[in-house]
Enzyme design. Structure first.
Site, mmCIF file in Angstrom:
data_model
loop_
_atom_site.group_PDB
_atom_site.id
_atom_site.type_symbol
_atom_site.label_atom_id
_atom_site.label_comp_id
_atom_site.label_asym_id
_atom_site.label_seq_id
_atom_site.Cartn_x
_atom_site.Cartn_y
_atom_site.Cartn_z
ATOM 1 N N LYS A 115 0.823 -1.212 0.000
ATOM 2 C CA LYS A 115 0.000 0.000 0.000
ATOM 3 C C LYS A 115 0.854 1.258 0.000
ATOM 4 O O LYS A 115 0.457 2.265 -0.576
ATOM 5 C CB LYS A 115 -0.952 0.013 1.196
ATOM 6 C CG LYS A 115 -2.102 -0.968 1.020
ATOM 7 C CD LYS A 115 -3.267 -0.642 1.930
ATOM 8 C CE LYS A 115 -4.398 -1.638 1.720
ATOM 9 N NZ LYS A 115 -5.472 -1.486 2.694
ATOM 10 N N LYS A 197 -6.443 -11.642 -8.215
ATOM 11 C CA LYS A 197 -7.730 -11.700 -7.536
ATOM 12 C C LYS A 197 -8.643 -10.576 -8.029
ATOM 13 O O LYS A 197 -8.159 -9.487 -8.328
ATOM 14 C CB LYS A 197 -7.464 -11.510 -6.034
ATOM 15 C CG LYS A 197 -8.460 -12.180 -5.125
ATOM 16 C CD LYS A 197 -8.006 -12.057 -3.692
ATOM 17 C CE LYS A 197 -9.117 -11.432 -2.879
ATOM 18 N NZ LYS A 197 -8.818 -11.306 -1.464
ATOM 19 N N LYS A 200 -11.615 -4.596 -5.745
ATOM 20 C CA LYS A 200 -12.436 -3.388 -5.815
ATOM 21 C C LYS A 200 -11.672 -2.263 -6.490
ATOM 22 O O LYS A 200 -12.262 -1.317 -6.972
ATOM 23 C CB LYS A 200 -12.765 -2.825 -4.411
ATOM 24 C CG LYS A 200 -13.068 -3.787 -3.332
ATOM 25 C CD LYS A 200 -13.608 -3.015 -2.129
ATOM 26 C CE LYS A 200 -12.955 -3.480 -0.835
ATOM 27 N NZ LYS A 200 -13.656 -3.058 0.369
#
Ligand code: TRP
Length: 333
Positions: A115, A197, A200
């Site tokens: 992140k 994966k 979002k």
């Protein structure tokens, strides 16, 4: 709620649009856990603050996630569904546990590394201590089991390390949480890159089906899904795009991969994609209708938010008071 039951805790961040992957992999499978566990599901709005949010949008999203929980069939009477920020104990225990967590431990977290690379312009201290707040979430409720995906396992491990450290100094204050190993949900991959994966925050809007996508969008995204050039119907790792479509189909219909391979024997990929699109619409349309109903009943959601905040607070505060007493903070009230 049944006090004899073990405690199960999970939650999702109130950011971004939830995807079909979140639904089939998590939400859908949470519905029946209340038969066996005392379940808490948080809308993790404090965690979402590690990324800058638009206030009006953010407030709406938190409510919408709450509605999605309910629309998915998680009964707010049998489960405690609440907003993390409505229970101040999270932030308080988070701070205390910060003081029992080492910089080195947090520096090793893969999610922090990922992140901070992704949001290089806003590597804030909250992003760094994110796992400690998550530990507080879990430990406040004396949680026995946490259903999380593999990407969150490292967070559960650090939670256990922190709990262990605290308990070894002050006695058994926290229950040691374990990963939930029951029937786990389907792992849904990106429609555009089956090695990744479904997420979002994918930059490619065709990669993910969002729970609020309208039927035509869903059909179109399925139609455009990446497959392969083998032109054979099989369920195997060598055809990951098709395998992912079959996983979606199975999760939506309850069929097994064997059934599905038989069902589509001799068909082209176009037919598979069409059927998958219809199956997804069949699952998401009722969910969306239910969300719309809930949206029009403001009083109901307000009431769920309020009463469940109280229920959660009652449990969390019990643990927090114990912690404060153990470490020598003065009890005033
Ligand atoms: N970090 C989790 C995620 O991004 C969300 C979360 C926050 C969570 N606190 C939690 C999940 C406690 C389980 C338990 O998916």
């Amino acid at each position: 709620m049944n006090k004899d039951h073990k405690v199960l805790y999970s939650g999702m961040q109130a950011t971004g649009n939830l995807t079909l992957g979140n639904y089939l992999g998590a939400l859908k499978n949470w519905v029946n856990l209340a038969d066996e566990y005392e379940c808490f599901y948080g809308v993790m709005d404090l965690h979402s603050l590690t990324v800058r949010q638009n206030p009006a949008e953010f407030r709406k999203r938190a409510r919408q996630l709450m509605m999605l929980y309910i629309a998915a069939g998680i009964d707010p009477e049998r489960n405690c569904l609440y907003l993390q920020s409505s229970v101040p104990c999270h932030a308080e225990l988070g701070w205390i546990l910060d003081c029992f967590t080492y910089m080195g431990e947090l520096q090793r977290m893969t999610q922090f590394k990922d992140k901070s690379a992704k949001h290089a312009d806003n590597v804030n201290a909250g992003l760094f201590t994110y796992p400690v707040l998550m530990a507080a979430d879990i430990l406040l409720y004396q949680t026995d089991v946490v259903p999380v995906g593999v990407d969150q396992l490292q967070h559960l491990e650090i939670t256990r390390d922190i709990a262990q450290r605290f308990n070894s100094i002050y006695g058994d204050v926290f229950t040691m949480p374990e990963p939930y190993i029951g029937k786990i949900g389907a792992k849904i991959m990106s429609l555009q890159d089956p090695a990744k994966k479904m997420s979002k925050s994918d930059d490619n809007p065709n990669a993910s089906i969002f729970l609020m996508d309208d039927p035509d969008t869903i059909r179109r995204k399925c139609k455009r899904a990446i497959t392969d050039s083998e032109a054979t119907i099989a369920y195997r790792d060598e055809q990951p795009g098709l395998k992912n479509l079959f996983d979606i189909y199975c999760a939506c219909t309850g069929k097994t991969p064997d059934d599905v391979v038989k069902e589509f024997a001799g068909c082209g990929y176009g037919q598979v994609k069409e059927a998958v699109g219809e199956a997804v619409v069949g699952v998401l349309k009722p969910l969306q209708d239910r969300v719309k109903e809930l949206e029009s009943d403001k009083g109901y959601i307000d009431n769920v938010i309020k009463t469940n905040a109280e229920r959660a607070y009652y449990c969390a505060n019990k643990t927090l008071r114990k912690v404060k007493k153990k470490i020598g903070l003065t009890e005033v009230r």
